[in-house]
Scaffold this motif. Structure first.
Motif, mmCIF file in Angstrom:
data_model
loop_
_atom_site.group_PDB
_atom_site.id
_atom_site.type_symbol
_atom_site.label_atom_id
_atom_site.label_comp_id
_atom_site.label_asym_id
_atom_site.label_seq_id
_atom_site.Cartn_x
_atom_site.Cartn_y
_atom_site.Cartn_z
ATOM 1 N N LEU A 68 -3.364 -28.444 5.170
ATOM 2 C CA LEU A 68 -2.837 -27.184 5.693
ATOM 3 C C LEU A 68 -1.320 -27.120 5.550
ATOM 4 O O LEU A 68 -0.764 -26.066 5.205
ATOM 5 N N ALA A 69 -0.655 -28.246 5.781
ATOM 6 C CA ALA A 69 0.809 -28.260 5.639
ATOM 7 C C ALA A 69 1.211 -27.970 4.196
ATOM 8 O O ALA A 69 2.165 -27.223 3.945
ATOM 9 N N ALA A 70 0.489 -28.530 3.254
ATOM 10 C CA ALA A 70 0.785 -28.302 1.835
ATOM 11 C C ALA A 70 0.556 -26.854 1.445
ATOM 12 O O ALA A 70 1.205 -26.339 0.519
ATOM 13 N N ARG A 71 -0.330 -26.186 2.151
ATOM 14 C CA ARG A 71 -0.624 -24.776 1.863
ATOM 15 C C ARG A 71 0.272 -23.821 2.641
ATOM 16 O O ARG A 71 0.121 -22.602 2.549
ATOM 17 N N GLY A 72 1.153 -24.378 3.471
ATOM 18 C CA GLY A 72 2.040 -23.538 4.259
ATOM 19 C C GLY A 72 1.380 -22.951 5.493
ATOM 20 O O GLY A 72 1.907 -22.015 6.104
ATOM 21 N N ALA A 73 0.234 -23.493 5.874
ATOM 22 C CA ALA A 73 -0.473 -23.017 7.066
ATOM 23 C C ALA A 73 -0.052 -23.848 8.281
ATOM 24 O O ALA A 73 0.663 -24.844 8.159
ATOM 25 N N ASP A 74 -0.511 -23.449 9.454
ATOM 26 C CA ASP A 74 -0.132 -24.117 10.701
ATOM 27 C C ASP A 74 -0.989 -25.370 10.903
ATOM 28 O O ASP A 74 -2.103 -25.306 11.411
ATOM 29 N N ALA A 75 -0.433 -26.531 10.519
ATOM 30 C CA ALA A 75 -1.178 -27.785 10.619
ATOM 31 C C ALA A 75 -1.369 -28.245 12.053
ATOM 32 O O ALA A 75 -2.225 -29.096 12.325
ATOM 33 N N THR A 76 -0.594 -27.684 12.991
ATOM 34 C CA THR A 76 -0.748 -28.093 14.394
ATOM 35 C C THR A 76 -2.064 -27.598 14.994
ATOM 36 O O THR A 76 -2.451 -28.020 16.087
ATOM 37 N N LYS A 77 -2.739 -26.697 14.290
ATOM 38 C CA LYS A 77 -4.008 -26.164 14.793
ATOM 39 C C LYS A 77 -5.202 -27.086 14.489
ATOM 40 O O LYS A 77 -6.300 -26.855 14.989
ATOM 41 N N VAL A 78 -4.967 -28.098 13.665
ATOM 42 C CA VAL A 78 -6.085 -28.962 13.264
ATOM 43 C C VAL A 78 -6.641 -29.732 14.451
ATOM 44 O O VAL A 78 -7.855 -29.758 14.686
ATOM 45 N N ARG A 79 -5.778 -30.387 15.213
ATOM 46 C CA ARG A 79 -6.269 -31.215 16.327
ATOM 47 C C ARG A 79 -6.960 -30.388 17.417
ATOM 48 O O ARG A 79 -8.023 -30.795 17.908
ATOM 49 N N PRO A 80 -6.420 -29.226 17.805
ATOM 50 C CA PRO A 80 -7.178 -28.402 18.763
ATOM 51 C C PRO A 80 -8.545 -27.981 18.222
ATOM 52 O O PRO A 80 -9.533 -27.958 18.965
#
Length: 424
Positions: A345-357
């Motif tokens: 997600l980070a590489a795609r410019g998306a919000d990677a902080t949403k992965v863990r939730p």
């Protein structure tokens, strides 16, 4: 003098499919014709495999070896070896292998590499068995040697006849069978088409040493070692997931993943198919969207069906139940993918902080479904129709191995696959 092979030795031979399959891969690793992701060479490229495919091949080969051991008509004979049909078990096995491998464009030299490493694997299995006497081991070693001697001659002859009949034309399937076998194919080798007059052959060049390259002549480039060449965004994330899964013992060296009481083999492309299955609802969740909850089933009233993480978890929990897996195994498998999805997600410019939730909500939902003992039908959750399990064995669509609840007789299908050496 040909040694007699006892019935006990034949019985043991027929039980060695799994041990030989593991040994076959060990010997192949030494030749660099496979890698830790179980990719193998074929045609001008590589394809991913499952370890039970190796076991399946050894299981069927053991049956041919057993028939050959009982066959009084075994041994090298030029007329039989150049016959197009009939003959003993080794001859029939070789012809079957030529026809199948030609269809998927396995080159003869590649088959011989597979053949010799499998031969070594059976030899190791004989030596390691505590159910065989020394004489029985010697008899099986002799059968193993004679069998493959016949196979290599017949394979060479039949391959030559096929290619001469075609005028050595390009193979008609540039996908090496991937278009109908359910696996991807990556071309990694540019094969040189060298005119004979330009080919360096120092053994026949006048005035040149046997070890000296002839100036101005061409040397074809070698086939590269198989070492994880399959790249790209999703496969790279899959490699990260596999590393993390191995760290917590959710995946072993053979790419097997636990499912209930069994270890189920997977193929590398299964992991990136799994990523694609998770990525759809994860992206919607990360974007902050909400699912349509119209007409929600009363049986799922305890769940927030507007939450994409919840709907994903309900779908996967039901698939895990149908696959006779444990909810804790599914939760651990999903959790081991966290880093891979954060990086993706980070590489795609998306919000990677949403992965863990997302993973936390999904994990709690899977546990809740298990505690409630729920069985979910397609009419209750539409995603069940379009989605696939995230278990890497089942995530990719495989025309040769459908999901067992999609076949007419699931028990007969599972029994057949077990007999062939597959684990589902």
């Amino acid at each position: 003098m040909t040694r007699h092979v006892s019935e006990n030795a034949i019985s043991v031979l027929l039980s060695l499919g799994e041990e030989a399959g593991f040994g076959w891969r060990r010997h192949s690793i030494k030749t660099r014709s496979t890698d830790e992701l179980l990719n193998i060479c074929i045609g001008d490229g590589i394809i991913p495999t499952k370890i039970d495919g190796w076991i399946h091949a050894c299981t069927l080969t053991a049956k041919s070896l057993a028939k050959y051991a009982r066959d009084k008509d075994r041994g090298l004979d030029i007329e039989q070896l150049t016959s197009w049909s009939g003959g003993n078990a080794a001859q029939r096995y070789a012809r079957w292998q030529v026809d199948f491998h030609w269809k998927i464009d396995t080159r003869p030299w590649q088959f011989f590499l597979y053949m010799y490493t499998m031969k070594a694997a059976f030899a190791d299995a004989f030596d390691a068995s505590d159910k065989l006497s020394d004489d029985e081991k010697k008899a099986l070693h002799e059968v193993n040697r004679q069998f493959w001697e016949e196979v290599v001659v017949i394979y060479s002859y039949r391959s030559e006849v096929i290619e001469r009949s075609r005028g050595y034309a390009p193979h008609p399937d540039p996908t090496c069978g991937s278009s109908w076998q359910g696996y991807p194919y990556l071309k990694v080798w540019e094969r040189d088409e060298v005119p004979f007059d330009e080919l360096s052959m120092p053994f026949i060049e006048k005035g040149k040493s046997d070890y000296e390259r002839v100036e101005g002549k061409v040397e074809p480039r070698p086939f590269p070692a198989v070492n994880g060449q399959i790249g790209g965004e999703i496969p790279s994330a899959a490699k990260t997931w596999i590393r993390q899964a191995r760290d917590i013992d959710i995946c072993d060296e053979w790419l097997r993943v636990p499912l209930g009481e069994r270890m189920v083999p997977t193929r590398f492309n299964g992991w990136w198919a799994s990523i694609e299955q998770v990525l759809k609802p994860l992206t919607l969740y990360a974007e902050g969207g909400h699912a349509d909850n119209d007409g929600a089933a009363a049986s799922l009233a305890a769940f927030d069906l507007r939450d994409y993480a919840v709907r994903f978890a309900l779908t996967q929990a039901e698939f895990q139940r149908r696959l006779n897996g444990e909810p804790g195994q599914l939760i651990a498998l999903l959790g081991s993918a966290t880093q891979a999805f954060e990086e993706l997600l980070a590489a795609r410019g998306a919000d990677a902080t949403k992965v863990r939730p997302f993973v936390d909500i999904a994990s709690k939902t899977i546990a809740q479904v298990a505690d409630a003992g729920l069985t979910i039908a397609e009419e209750e959750l539409p995603e069940l129709v379009g989605a696939r399990p995230i278990h890497p064995r089942y995530a990719p669509v495989d025309p040769l191995e459908p999901l067992h609840w999609q076949v007419a007789n699931p028990e007969r299908y599972l029994t057949k696959m077990r007999k062939l050496g597959y684990t589902l």
